[in-house]
Design an enzyme around this catalytic site. Structure first.
Site, PDB file in Angstrom:
ATOM      1  N   ARG A 209       0.557  -1.141   0.039  1.00  0.00           N
ATOM      2  CA  ARG A 209      -0.247   0.649  -0.041  1.00  0.00           C
ATOM      3  C   ARG A 209       0.824   1.601  -0.164  1.00  0.00           C
ATOM      4  NH1 ARG A 209      -2.265  -3.710  -1.487  1.00  0.00           N
ATOM      5  NH2 ARG A 209      -3.703  -4.790  -0.346  1.00  0.00           N
ATOM      6  N   SER A 258     -10.284  -0.320   4.067  1.00  0.00           N
ATOM      7  CA  SER A 258      -9.708  -0.595   5.383  1.00  0.00           C
ATOM      8  C   SER A 258      -8.895   0.427   5.745  1.00  0.00           C
ATOM      9  CB  SER A 258      -8.299  -1.625   4.750  1.00  0.00           C
ATOM     10  OG  SER A 258      -9.289  -2.561   3.999  1.00  0.00           O
ATOM     11  N   GLU A 328      -4.398   3.190   6.821  1.00  0.00           N
ATOM     12  CA  GLU A 328      -3.716   2.946   5.342  1.00  0.00           C
ATOM     13  C   GLU A 328      -4.551   4.206   5.274  1.00  0.00           C
ATOM     14  OE1 GLU A 328      -4.872  -0.819   3.407  1.00  0.00           O
ATOM     15  OE2 GLU A 328      -5.724   0.331   2.024  1.00  0.00           O
TER      16      GLU A 328
HETATM   17  C1  LIG Z   1     -15.179   0.064  -0.799  1.00  0.00           C
HETATM   18  C2  LIG Z   1     -14.175   0.349  -0.580  1.00  0.00           C
HETATM   19  C3  LIG Z   1     -13.775  -1.259  -1.139  1.00  0.00           C
HETATM   20  C4  LIG Z   1     -11.880  -0.850  -1.114  1.00  0.00           C
HETATM   21  N1  LIG Z   1     -11.259  -1.978  -1.647  1.00  0.00           N
HETATM   22  C5  LIG Z   1      -9.828  -2.012  -2.015  1.00  0.00           C
HETATM   23  C6  LIG Z   1      -8.820  -2.861  -1.894  1.00  0.00           C
HETATM   24  O1  LIG Z   1      -9.239  -4.148  -2.749  1.00  0.00           O
HETATM   25  N2  LIG Z   1      -7.372  -2.538  -2.216  1.00  0.00           N
HETATM   26  C7  LIG Z   1      -7.305  -2.182  -2.170  1.00  0.00           C
HETATM   27  O2  LIG Z   1      -5.208  -1.364  -1.785  1.00  0.00           O
HETATM   28  N3  LIG Z   1      -7.858  -0.131  -1.890  1.00  0.00           N
HETATM   29  C8  LIG Z   1      -9.029  -0.596  -1.711  1.00  0.00           C
HETATM   30  N4  LIG Z   1     -10.125   0.868  -0.989  1.00  0.00           N
HETATM   31  C9  LIG Z   1      -9.045   1.995  -0.869  1.00  0.00           C
HETATM   32  C10 LIG Z   1      -9.062   2.557  -2.231  1.00  0.00           C
HETATM   33  O3  LIG Z   1     -10.073   2.877  -2.764  1.00  0.00           O
HETATM   34  C11 LIG Z   1      -7.925   2.264  -2.541  1.00  0.00           C
HETATM   35  O4  LIG Z   1      -6.859   2.978  -2.320  1.00  0.00           O
HETATM   36  C12 LIG Z   1      -7.845   3.865  -4.412  1.00  0.00           C
HETATM   37  O5  LIG Z   1      -6.686   3.128  -4.760  1.00  0.00           O
HETATM   38  C13 LIG Z   1      -7.505   4.953  -3.712  1.00  0.00           C
HETATM   39  O6  LIG Z   1      -8.284   5.905  -5.210  1.00  0.00           O
HETATM   40  P1  LIG Z   1      -8.828   7.324  -4.916  1.00  0.00           P
HETATM   41  O7  LIG Z   1      -8.135   7.926  -6.393  1.00  0.00           O
HETATM   42  O8  LIG Z   1      -9.535   6.801  -4.363  1.00  0.00           O
HETATM   43  O9  LIG Z   1      -7.410   8.072  -3.837  1.00  0.00           O
HETATM   44  P2  LIG Z   1      -7.688   8.854  -3.002  1.00  0.00           P
HETATM   45  O10 LIG Z   1      -8.519   8.291  -2.122  1.00  0.00           O
HETATM   46  O11 LIG Z   1      -8.367  10.348  -3.230  1.00  0.00           O
HETATM   47  O12 LIG Z   1      -6.043   9.997  -2.299  1.00  0.00           O
HETATM   48  C14 LIG Z   1      -5.712   8.464  -1.195  1.00  0.00           C
HETATM   49  C15 LIG Z   1      -4.625   9.164  -2.006  1.00  0.00           C
HETATM   50  O13 LIG Z   1      -3.694   8.583  -3.568  1.00  0.00           O
HETATM   51  C16 LIG Z   1      -3.281  10.628  -3.506  1.00  0.00           C
HETATM   52  N5  LIG Z   1      -3.668  10.503  -4.668  1.00  0.00           N
HETATM   53  C17 LIG Z   1      -4.514  10.421  -5.309  1.00  0.00           C
HETATM   54  N6  LIG Z   1      -4.614  11.058  -6.553  1.00  0.00           N
HETATM   55  C18 LIG Z   1      -3.210  11.364  -6.911  1.00  0.00           C
HETATM   56  C19 LIG Z   1      -2.145  11.141  -7.987  1.00  0.00           C
HETATM   57  N7  LIG Z   1      -2.940  11.242  -8.874  1.00  0.00           N
HETATM   58  N8  LIG Z   1      -1.327  11.404  -7.992  1.00  0.00           N
HETATM   59  C20 LIG Z   1      -0.255  11.621  -6.465  1.00  0.00           C
HETATM   60  N9  LIG Z   1      -1.209  11.716  -5.421  1.00  0.00           N
HETATM   61  C21 LIG Z   1      -2.576  11.164  -5.460  1.00  0.00           C
HETATM   62  C22 LIG Z   1      -4.260  11.336  -1.923  1.00  0.00           C
HETATM   63  O14 LIG Z   1      -3.523  12.785  -1.980  1.00  0.00           O
HETATM   64  C23 LIG Z   1      -4.362  10.471  -0.533  1.00  0.00           C
HETATM   65  O15 LIG Z   1      -2.986  10.491  -0.144  1.00  0.00           O
HETATM   66  C24 LIG Z   1     -11.987   0.455  -0.798  1.00  0.00           C
HETATM   67  C25 LIG Z   1     -11.951   1.227  -0.851  1.00  0.00           C
HETATM   68  C26 LIG Z   1     -13.536   1.312  -0.438  1.00  0.00           C
HETATM   69  C27 LIG Z   1     -14.336   2.524  -0.121  1.00  0.00           C
END
Ligand SMILES: Cc1cc2nc3c(=O)[nH]c(=O)nc-3n(C[C@H](O)[C@H](O)[C@H](O)COP(=O)(O)OP(=O)(O)OC[C@H]3O[C@@H](n4cnc5c(N)ncnc54)[C@H](O)[C@@H]3O)c2cc1C
Length: 338
Positions: A209, A258, A328
């Site tokens: 992660r 998570s 996380e």
């Molecule tokens: C129902 C549910 C299920 C999930 N299942 C999983 C799973 O199975 N596995 C898993 O790993 N995660 C899971 N997640 C967590 C999440 O979806 C992942 O971590 C996802 O990749 C985050 O992407 P995001 O675009 O929503 O990032 P955000 O939540 O918007 O940001 C997360 C972090 O990334 C940074 N960030 C975002 N975009 C960029 C960019 N372009 N450049 C630099 N930094 C950036 C942000 O500043 C922040 O620090 C789940 C979440 C939910 C709600």
């Protein structure tokens, strides 16, 4: 919430529907400041002030951002970063908001949200190897489905991850024994000062992660390498993993996935449950009764409530099992009063 065209405090004060927290945030921003003027002149930006962030997060929690900026293309992003740097203004990135907990007090400075060209994906085959160059704002779910339709395998694990490609790369998102690092070929990014950066897979270090990107680096495009397989087989695998996900994760209430990383050799959810905290509630926030590593929002939960539940989980697991849980979910914004 409020567009630039209404840009003076007197006008804002007369808008009757504003929440007091938004009014407070507006008071902190001088819309006639040179930065605001400069941002209006940059093509490819849509700037909103005092924009409530809850609507941009899967947990439906988060106060206002001083500036919420949709960015359409790379030139606009570079110009924006240079302007923010000149004005010494803080910024943070928001992808799909599915792995963040944003403070009730919101975010001081700018929240950058990639859009427009950053949503596009270009597919091709090179020496029989499928590749895609995909913008950071593309939804992971969309990419997984496109790959399955084309008969390209490697992304099935990511079905059900509700993030953007940029967020998934930044977090090295993973599930079912695979993670983004396994399919990444190269990353295009931009430094906080607005300089482009291209990183080959060999120049990057991933761990559980974490992509270990330098502080403030913005991922703009990601190159992925997949492999060919029958489309029906890829689709069947995706369906199987969706079924597994549905049977173990809470549904129906907004959440951020998570909350804690799994400690080596164990599961955060198992430890929190064993500490007797399943179903524990503060205000409208609750440690899920289905999966103890999830905190769900029953409607109107405060970020402070979620954070207090996280602290409770951390301290009980430390006290009862001697294990230090690491968050996380990323905490964004103004937590100064906590
Ligand atoms: C129902 C549910 C299920 C999930 N299942 C999983 C799973 O199975 N596995 C898993 O790993 N995660 C899971 N997640 C967590 C999440 O979806 C992942 O971590 C996802 O990749 C985050 O992407 P995001 O675009 O929503 O990032 P955000 O939540 O918007 O940001 C997360 C972090 O990334 C940074 N960030 C975002 N975009 C960029 C960019 N372009 N450049 C630099 N930094 C950036 C942000 O500043 C922040 O620090 C789940 C979440 C939910 C709600």
């Amino acid at each position: 919430m409020t567009s630039w065209s209404g840009g003076v405090m007197g006008e804002f004060a007369e808008v009757p529907t504003l929440h007091w927290l938004e009014m407070f945030a507006m008071a902190a921003v001088n819309y006639d400041a040179p930065l605001a003027v400069e941002l209006k002149l940059i093509a490819g930006l849509t700037v909103k002030s005092a924009e409530p962030l809850a609507r941009y997060t899967s947990m439906k929690i988060g106060g206002p951002a001083d500036y919420f900026i949709d960015v359409e293309n790379e030139a606009a992003l570079a110009n924006l970063l240079r302007a923010l740097s000149r004005h010494r203004e803080n910024f943070c990135l928001l992808g799909n908001g599915s792995n963040v907990l944003i403070s009730d007090r919101g975010v001081r400075g700018a929240v950058i949200h990639l859009a427009g060209e950053f949503k596009q994906a270009q597919w091709r085959e090179e020496d029989d190897t499928p590749r895609v160059d995909v913008g950071a704002a593309c939804a992971v779910a969309q990419l997984v489905r496109q790959a399955a339709r084309k008969g390209y395998s490697g992304l099935e694990f990511a079905e059900g991850i509700p993030g953007s490609v940029g967020g998934a790369l930044f977090m090295n998102a993973g599930a079912f024994g695979s993670e983004f690092e396994k399919v990444v070929d190269q990353v295009e990014a931009i430094t906080p000062g607005g300089e482009p950066l291209r990183l080959a897979r060999a120049q990057m270090t991933f761990s559980y992660r974490d992509s270990h990107l330098p502080e403030g680096t913005i991922v703009t495009r990601v190159g992925l390498r997949l492999h060919k397989q029958e489309s029906a087989e890829v689709t069947a695998k995706v369906r199987e993993l969706v079924g597994k996900r549905k049977s173990s994760q809470p549904s129906g209430f907004p959440n951020s996935g998570s909350m804690f990383r799994n400690p080596p050799g164990d599961y955060a959810g198992r430890l929190i449950e064993a500490a007797g905290l399943k179903g524990e509630r503060i205000g409208q926030a609750q440690i899920s009764e289905r999966h103890a590593n999830f905190i769900v929002n029953h409607g109107g939960a405060k970020a402070d409530d979620v954070r207090r539940l996280m602290e409770l989980a951390r301290s009980e697991v430390r006290k009862q099992f001697g294990v230090e849980l690491v968050a996380e979910v990323r905490l964004l914004g103004d937590w100064s009063a906590n």
